[in-house]
Design an enzyme around this catalytic site. Structure first.
Site, mmCIF file in Angstrom:
data_model
loop_
_atom_site.group_PDB
_atom_site.id
_atom_site.type_symbol
_atom_site.label_atom_id
_atom_site.label_comp_id
_atom_site.label_asym_id
_atom_site.label_seq_id
_atom_site.Cartn_x
_atom_site.Cartn_y
_atom_site.Cartn_z
ATOM 1 N N ASP A 1 0.834 -1.201 0.000
ATOM 2 C CA ASP A 1 0.000 0.000 0.000
ATOM 3 C C ASP A 1 0.870 1.254 0.000
ATOM 4 O OD1 ASP A 1 -2.134 -1.682 0.077
ATOM 5 O OD2 ASP A 1 -2.646 -1.328 2.175
ATOM 6 N N ASP B 1 0.806 4.271 -2.724
ATOM 7 C CA ASP B 1 0.618 5.673 -2.341
ATOM 8 C C ASP B 1 1.741 6.555 -2.884
ATOM 9 O OD1 ASP B 1 -1.685 4.989 -1.015
ATOM 10 O OD2 ASP B 1 -0.756 4.893 0.968
ATOM 11 N N SER C 1 -36.677 -5.898 -10.410
ATOM 12 C CA SER C 1 -36.481 -6.554 -9.123
ATOM 13 C C SER C 1 -36.509 -8.065 -9.339
ATOM 14 C CB SER C 1 -37.569 -6.128 -8.140
ATOM 15 O OG SER C 1 -38.846 -6.418 -8.669
ATOM 16 N N LEU C 2 -36.347 -8.834 -8.271
ATOM 17 C CA LEU C 2 -36.294 -10.290 -8.386
ATOM 18 C C LEU C 2 -37.480 -10.928 -7.670
ATOM 19 C CD1 LEU C 2 -32.515 -11.082 -7.721
ATOM 20 C CD2 LEU C 2 -33.715 -11.202 -9.898
ATOM 21 N N GLU D 1 -25.188 -16.874 -6.761
ATOM 22 C CA GLU D 1 -24.367 -15.763 -6.291
ATOM 23 C C GLU D 1 -24.908 -15.257 -4.955
ATOM 24 O OE1 GLU D 1 -24.720 -12.824 -9.362
ATOM 25 O OE2 GLU D 1 -24.121 -14.202 -10.963
ATOM 26 N N LYS E 1 -26.616 -12.795 -2.493
ATOM 27 C CA LYS E 1 -27.507 -11.653 -2.696
ATOM 28 C C LYS E 1 -27.010 -10.510 -1.810
ATOM 29 C CE LYS E 1 -32.321 -10.226 -2.896
ATOM 30 N NZ LYS E 1 -32.107 -8.969 -2.169
ATOM 31 N N ASP F 1 -26.490 -7.079 0.060
ATOM 32 C CA ASP F 1 -27.434 -6.178 0.718
ATOM 33 C C ASP F 1 -26.847 -4.769 0.712
ATOM 34 O OD1 ASP F 1 -29.696 -5.390 2.002
ATOM 35 O OD2 ASP F 1 -29.128 -6.142 3.977
ATOM 36 N N ARG G 1 -30.865 2.821 -8.875
ATOM 37 C CA ARG G 1 -31.928 2.010 -9.459
ATOM 38 C C ARG G 1 -33.243 2.784 -9.564
ATOM 39 N NH1 ARG G 1 -36.203 -1.202 -7.863
ATOM 40 N NH2 ARG G 1 -36.745 -2.757 -9.430
ATOM 41 N N GLU H 1 -23.696 -3.538 -7.269
ATOM 42 C CA GLU H 1 -24.184 -3.248 -5.917
ATOM 43 C C GLU H 1 -23.100 -2.499 -5.159
ATOM 44 O OE1 GLU H 1 -27.701 -4.267 -3.410
ATOM 45 O OE2 GLU H 1 -27.215 -4.476 -5.528
ATOM 46 N N TYR I 1 -22.234 -7.474 -11.344
ATOM 47 C CA TYR I 1 -22.703 -8.847 -11.500
ATOM 48 C C TYR I 1 -23.552 -9.106 -12.744
ATOM 49 C CZ TYR I 1 -26.619 -6.682 -8.946
ATOM 50 O OH TYR I 1 -27.628 -5.842 -8.536
ATOM 51 N N LYS J 1 -29.503 -17.761 -11.166
ATOM 52 C CA LYS J 1 -29.713 -17.253 -12.523
ATOM 53 C C LYS J 1 -29.453 -18.360 -13.537
ATOM 54 C CE LYS J 1 -27.761 -12.753 -11.195
ATOM 55 N NZ LYS J 1 -26.641 -11.805 -11.428
ATOM 56 N N LYS K 1 -34.143 -16.267 -0.259
ATOM 57 C CA LYS K 1 -33.784 -15.454 0.900
ATOM 58 C C LYS K 1 -33.474 -16.329 2.113
ATOM 59 C CE LYS K 1 -34.329 -11.415 0.560
ATOM 60 N NZ LYS K 1 -35.520 -10.569 0.483
ATOM 61 N N CYS L 1 -63.413 6.623 13.108
ATOM 62 C CA CYS L 1 -62.077 6.923 12.598
ATOM 63 C C CYS L 1 -61.304 7.759 13.618
ATOM 64 C CB CYS L 1 -62.189 7.683 11.273
ATOM 65 S SG CYS L 1 -60.595 8.247 10.640
ATOM 66 N N CYS M 1 -60.839 11.433 11.893
ATOM 67 C CA CYS M 1 -61.928 12.379 11.586
ATOM 68 C C CYS M 1 -63.230 12.086 12.302
ATOM 69 C CB CYS M 1 -62.174 12.418 10.077
ATOM 70 S SG CYS M 1 -62.815 10.855 9.398
ATOM 71 N N CYS N 1 -62.099 3.893 6.647
ATOM 72 C CA CYS N 1 -62.763 5.178 6.845
ATOM 73 C C CYS N 1 -63.248 5.616 5.465
ATOM 74 C CB CYS N 1 -61.808 6.220 7.425
ATOM 75 S SG CYS N 1 -62.513 7.889 7.425
ATOM 76 N N CYS O 1 -61.132 13.351 5.572
ATOM 77 C CA CYS O 1 -60.385 12.764 6.687
ATOM 78 C C CYS O 1 -58.963 13.321 6.663
ATOM 79 C CB CYS O 1 -60.367 11.248 6.554
ATOM 80 S SG CYS O 1 -59.341 10.412 7.781
#
Length: 696
Positions: A34, A38, A83-84, A113, A115, A117, A136, A175, A227, A291, A315, A409, A412, A425, A431
């Site tokens: 490193d 640098d 989305s999936l 793969e 998933k 987050d 997205r 991601e 990905y 996939k 999941k 309600c 209201c 309601c 309301c």
């Protein structure tokens, strides 16, 4: 240095730094320390400082340099970021596998793969250089965060061409993440400076990515994994495994835990292994993604408006904890549904502090026999939404009486109406809770996109009596707003300007903003494309009410009898009709841009690679001329455009007797419509299209 020396040295340093970044971030086998990296970076920076004419946009020294923005630009994606389809149960995964084998046969393979987050992002490279990065958003368009993405050191500003030719255009899905150790260190720094910490690494990544000042993003320890290829100018790799290797060769970081899998048994084995080591990973994941490996096979099974049919997210089972339910409070939503909300003693679930959860409806509360004061087990469904799973029995502890939904309600005072398990309601616009919710929805990002009109502001405007009806929003004045708590001259003026700017908007946004039951972003867009004016849409809904069938609405893709009935019933209500009339006097919804209707009524399927344009570009051109571009072949398909390596859609077209066009036929169709396809070869159009041969 000799003449040309600084330029040669700067070019060499940039090349060397890019090479070592590739080895570090992509191949995970650094060749220098490193400290040495640098030193090279500092030398290049000093050289460019003394010779500013040598600075290039893709230089490693130029990752941070842009001025803070006033707002993010909204940018349409090169291709939809869908989305999936997902589940934490094995049965939906098995059904997914069965569908793939039924459509494609047993000779298929998958890639599995982790998933990730984090925050999903589109990266677009033109001629090998990073040209834009877009969040997205709604999957069709997002916010341009290019300058912030440039600050992430693992994102190459220029693609490598040493091992693989770089295409003229390459749009990628990735991601953005924050590793757990970096997240904890960031939170420690925030706490030391008396600032609120982030709830979890995902929120930290998303929040850091949406900073208007790139210097703030640069100070955050963000990372990225790429990905998928969203669009490519040229022939894509034939499989997902080949795609991942191509990404690595272009210098893009790819997750090292991606693996091939032949069937559900191997998928479950991968899931079990990665879940076992989940807590030891240096980044957050909430499951795995499966996939289809074969890219042509993906084209065959197609996609819905929401998710690709060729992928599935499996999941992890949600994390669970135990806490005390303190009270249950009825809450009135935008649509009038009164929902019981559980307020609990705060508990941490997967790095997030949870203190409230939706109990859905009165029957759900009764079924679980949940009462105030009970000890309950809670989880985050999909690691996101808090849920009260069950009551934990406490022998000898006296329980409070069962919870009962109020008869009036809470907002209201109107008498509530039960409809099945739900409670409503009926006072749609008077309301206060519903009014505030409808105003917030009308100004939301996918509707009129009125910046500054969030939940708190909408509630304040209703609570203080500044707005009594939805159309009152367009009569707001800065002087009135300045009298309210939290408003100064600038914020009041900005909100009024944003409201004025929303007086002209896209038709789809206006339809969505009305809050019609069952009409989300995608359906609103389909309605706008089909009817082209709000008046035509409203007339079709009125005809549906008269006929009690809604046949005109059901001609729109995605709208069935039940949805048509909901739309017509809502718009037929006198109070809704009156509000819509007043809003139309304030807002002018513009139809979707159309180049013409020469292809109106045609259903076209694209398959295989094209030379003159990408499939995404071809689809947009066809739709602009009125055609409907679909992903699957049926007897209703008008044409199948077959490029190179077309896959099984070509076979289906032949089976169904659908006319097949090559790329030349597509270009003829775009130029002259269906009539051009049947023109004899000696027409002027054909002569103009014929290639020059050099013959006299």
């Amino acid at each position: 240095m000799s003449p040309g020396g600084p330029e040669r040295r700067a070019r060499g340093l940039r090349r060397e730094l890019r090479h070592h970044s590739y080895l570090y971030y992509v191949r995970n086998r650094p060749e220098i320390s490193d400290e040495r990296f640098d030193e090279l970076f500092r030398e290049l920076k000093a050289l460019e400082a003394s010779h500013p004419e040598l600075v290039t946009p893709e230089s490693p020294t130029q990752r941070v340099g842009a001025e803070p923005l006033d707002a993010f630009e909204t940018i349409e994606h090169t291709a939809p970021m869908l989305s999936l389809d997902s589940s934490a149960d094995v049965e939906p995964l098995e059904r997914f596998d069965e569908r793939m084998r039924k459509a494609l046969g047993d000779d298929i393979g998958y890639v599995v793969e982790p998933k990730l987050d984090g925050a999903s992002i589109e990266l677009v490279y033109e001629s090998g250089r990073l040209s834009r990065a877009v969040t997205r958003g709604d999957g069709i368009r997002g916010e341009g965060v290019t300058e912030n993405i440039r600050t992430i050191h693992s994102v190459p500003l220029r693609l490598r061409a040493a091992d693989r030719e770089v295409p003229p255009l390459l749009a990628l899905r990735a991601e953005v993440i924050m590793r757990v150790g970096d997240f904890e260190a960031l939170n420690a720094r925030l706490l030391d400076s008396d600032r609120a910490p982030f709830a979890n690494p995902r929120n930290a990544a998303a929040g850091s990515l949406r900073q208007l000042d790139p210097r703030i993003t640069a100070a955050r320890p963000l990372d990225i994994y790429v990905y998928d290829i969203l669009a490519i100018d040229g022939r894509p790799p034939p499989t997902q495994q080949a795609t991942l290797e191509a990404l690595r060769e272009w210098g893009l970081p790819v997750n090292e835990r991606c693996r091939p899998a032949a069937d559900v048994r191997e998928i479950l084995a991968f899931q079990a292994k990665i879940e076992e080591g989940r807590d030891d990973l240096e980044y957050e994941i909430d499951g795995i993604v499966i996939k289809l490996d074969d890219i042509a096979a993906r084209d065959e099974v197609g996609e819905t408006s929401h998710h690709p049919r060729w992928a599935f997210a499996f999941k992890f089972p949600p994390r669970k904890e135990v806490t005390r339910l303190l009270r249950i409070v009825p809450s009135v939503g935008r649509t009038g549904v009164v929902t019981p909300i559980a307020f609990m003693r705060p508990v941490e679930l997967g790095g997030v502090t949870v203190s409230r959860a939706n109990l859905h409806n009165r029957e759900e509360v009764a079924r679980k026999d949940i009462r105030e004061g009970d000890r309950v087990r809670v989880q985050r469904a999909g690691d996101v939404i808090p849920q009260v799973l069950e009551r934990i029995d406490e022998p000898g502890r006296e329980r409070k009486p069962p919870w009962v939904m109020p008869t009036e309600c809470p907002s209201c005072g109107t008498a509530l109406e039960p409809r099945g398990p739900y409670t409503f309601c009926p006072d749609l616009f008077a309301c206060p809770a519903q009014l505030a919710g409808r105003i917030q929805h009308l100004g939301s990002r996918h509707a009129l996109d009125i910046e500054g009109l969030g939940e708190e502001t909408a509630s304040l405007l209703v609570r203080e009596g500044v707005i009594a009806r939805v159309p009152d929003l367009f009569a707001l004045e800065a002087a009135t707003l300045m009298e309210l708590e939290g408003f100064a001259e600038k914020s009041a003026t900005n909100l009024v300007r944003a409201i004025d700017a929303a007086r002209t908007t896209e038709l789809a946004r206006f339809i969505y903003g009305l809050g019609i039951p069952e009409v989300g972003v995608t359906v609103a867009r389909e309605l706008a494309s089909h009817f082209l004016s709000f008046e035509a849409f409203r007339e079709a809904a009125a005809e549906g009410e008269a006929a009690a069938e809604g046949e005109a609405l059901q001609e729109v893709d995605g709208i069935g009898p039940r949805m048509a009935e909901e739309i017509t019933a809502f718009l037929a209500r006198p109070e809704v009709s009156a509000v819509v009339d007043e809003l139309r006097a304030c807002v002018e919804p513009e139809p979707p841009p159309r180049a013409g209707d020469t292809l109106a009524g045609l259903r076209i399927v694209l398959t295989g690679g094209l030379e003159s344009m990408s499939r995404s570009e071809a689809g947009k051109k066809l739709e602009a001329l009125g055609a409907k571009v679909t992903s699957s072949v049926s007897k209703q398909t008008s044409y199948v455009v077959a490029g190179e390596n077309p896959g099984r859609k070509l076979e289906r077209a032949q089976t169904h007797g659908v006319e097949i066009l090559d790329e030349a036929g597509l270009l003829e169709l775009l130029r002259g419509g269906p009539a051009a396809l049947s023109a004899p070869d000696d027409t002027p159009e054909a002569a103009d299209a014929a290639p020059e041969t050099g013959a006299p």
